[in-house]
Scaffold this motif. Sequence first.
Motif, short mmCIF file in Angstrom:
data_model
loop_
_atom_site.label_atom_id
_atom_site.label_comp_id
_atom_site.label_asym_id
_atom_site.label_seq_id
_atom_site.Cartn_x
_atom_site.Cartn_y
_atom_site.Cartn_z
N GLY A 172 24.83 21.64 46.09
CA GLY A 172 25.34 20.54 45.24
C GLY A 172 26.28 20.93 44.14
N SER A 173 25.72 21.99 43.60
CA SER A 173 26.62 22.44 42.49
C SER A 173 27.86 22.92 42.80
N ALA A 174 28.11 23.50 43.84
CA ALA A 174 29.51 23.94 44.20
C ALA A 174 30.51 22.66 44.79
N TRP A 175 29.60 21.41 45.16
CA TRP A 175 30.66 20.62 45.60
C TRP A 175 30.71 19.74 44.00
N ALA A 518 30.19 26.72 35.45
CA ALA A 518 29.79 27.57 36.47
C ALA A 518 29.00 28.82 35.89
N GLY A 519 29.64 29.24 35.01
CA GLY A 519 29.00 30.70 34.39
C GLY A 519 27.71 30.28 33.60
N ALA A 520 27.74 29.02 32.83
CA ALA A 520 26.57 28.85 32.26
C ALA A 520 25.45 28.50 33.05
N ARG A 521 25.61 27.80 34.23
CA ARG A 521 24.67 27.53 35.10
C ARG A 521 24.34 28.95 36.14
N THR A 524 27.69 31.76 41.12
CA THR A 524 28.51 32.36 41.44
C THR A 524 29.25 31.63 42.81
N ALA A 525 28.55 30.98 43.42
CA ALA A 525 29.01 30.25 44.77
C ALA A 525 29.88 29.21 44.24
N ALA A 526 29.70 28.62 43.17
CA ALA A 526 30.47 27.36 42.64
C ALA A 526 31.75 27.81 42.25
N LEU A 527 31.78 29.14 41.29
CA LEU A 527 32.79 29.87 41.01
C LEU A 527 33.85 30.19 41.93
N GLY A 528 33.46 30.53 43.13
CA GLY A 528 34.12 30.81 44.47
C GLY A 528 34.65 29.48 44.90
#
Length: 566
Positions: A172-175, A518-521, A524-528
């Motif tokens: 969900g974070s990545a989305w 993304a960093g605060a959370r 890394t998957a979301a950064l990608g």
Amino acid sequence: MQWMTHVLQQYPELAIFLTIALGFAIGPLKIKTFSLGTVTAVLLVGVLVGQLKIDISPTVKSVFFLMFLFAVGYSVGPQFFRGLKKTGLPQMGFAVLMLLTCLIFPWLCARFMGYNMGQAAGLLAGSQTISAVIGVAGDTINGLPLTAAQKTDYNNAIPVCYAVTYIFGTAGSAWVLASLAPAMLGGLEKVKKACKELEASMGAGDESSQPGMIPADTVVVFRAYTVTADWFGDGKTVQQLEKHLADEHVRLFVERLRQQNKLVDAAPDVVIRKGDKIVLSGRREDLMGERGLIGPEIQDAELLHFPAEALQILVAKKNIAGMKVSALRAQPFMHGIFIRSIKAADIEVPVMPDTVLERGDVLELVGLKKEVDRAAKEIGYADRPTEKTDMTFVGLGIVIGGLIGVLTVRIGGVPISLSTSGGALIIGLVFGWLRSQHPTFGRIPAPALWVMNNVGLNMFIAVVGITAGPGFVDGFKQVGISLFLVGAVATTLPLLAGVLMGKYIFKFHPALILGCTAGARTTTAALGAIQDAVDSKTPALGYTVTYAVGNTLLIIWGVVIVMLMR
């Protein structure tokens, strides 16, 4: 099966390694783009193995958890303290505010749903994808004046709630950050355009054409030529030839010569004449067009046989910290040197002229061994491959951190402490920073750090799963499917709050908003996913400082949420 059950009960260490083996095998498997991830897979396998009612000493998980937390602190320490500088303070301020929402929203959700402190800690751990909260919250619960039965119930609830909420916490974070967040910033196309403009302002137009600022996949080659061009006339120096070959986008270097059948090392004042043979270094595409300017390309095994090296260098010198890549490239000691990549907190950041270097960053340089060695002395410390870990440094660090963690302060009659795990994290931050300042001691090679991080955490998670296994089904029945929905809310709201704060309070560039959130959370998957969505690496510029802060505070929130729920 009965025999296997008996063996695992008698030798619980085998149950742990069975859980690790199956978890690491299942975790990476994908259904389309979704995968459980190693940690969640190890936990669920541990729960299944735990149905066999296997007793494991809690000391086992404590040992591996302390090792993991020290490694986390060590990894992000340089970036954490870098955030305290003037240039990093806005990002650190953003991270602290956003991380407060990462605590407040799960806490409010837990209060609203009537969860106990164990369920609340599991909700925090899973929705914010911070596995270490399982251990920190458990240590805090064990230190409270509760009955043994209450402690067991609360501790068993943590991994149950973590497993239910972690799935949306990751996917969900990545989305949210790759789809919803760009829409909140004016639309994906607008964000893409802003990222390209940021790249251009940082000199990204030169990134693919200047050898000092090459992307990681560019190949640096060494080629030999016979000098036949009339331009050389009665002779030209090495310095004159390099200047003649250079233009706004190309830099080539003379590395070696063969003159009258003798091998000669290149120096600025060495004169090159017709009939000499020379070796040039540079990007492959730049060297392809040099035949007409010099002469035909040749294969001379002896001339081309010399040591070249790709070496990682830790930035440690004060005069290099704060310097831009373009300024570093202009230094005399960078002659013949190519920058292949830059990493901060093990996160690769764009190699652009305006990228600012800081202590603790790792540069990968390519060039002749003697030239790379010279550059390493000027920049910091050559991080050559080694198998040795400074275990004195690691052991003392964990002991000192543990001693700090067991100190207890009473507030309103309530005992509060960091616990040994929190102390190990804090001292890891300090020791990691010390290593960046004085890189002659405290070496932990990357493979060893990987073991401490991944094996340390997953050994801990395996024991947690096996121990909680007998009560997992009953716990899942208590929280039900509603917890998944509550976890989705607790995951999404902090991310949206971070985007809004970055846009309206801190007024960051869209790329930095996405990277900082993304960093605060620490996702890394979301950064990608973000970088793929916006077709740019620039969001990584906002990731490293906030990642360091997030890795620290999110773990500490494991203590705080237990106290809030109490």
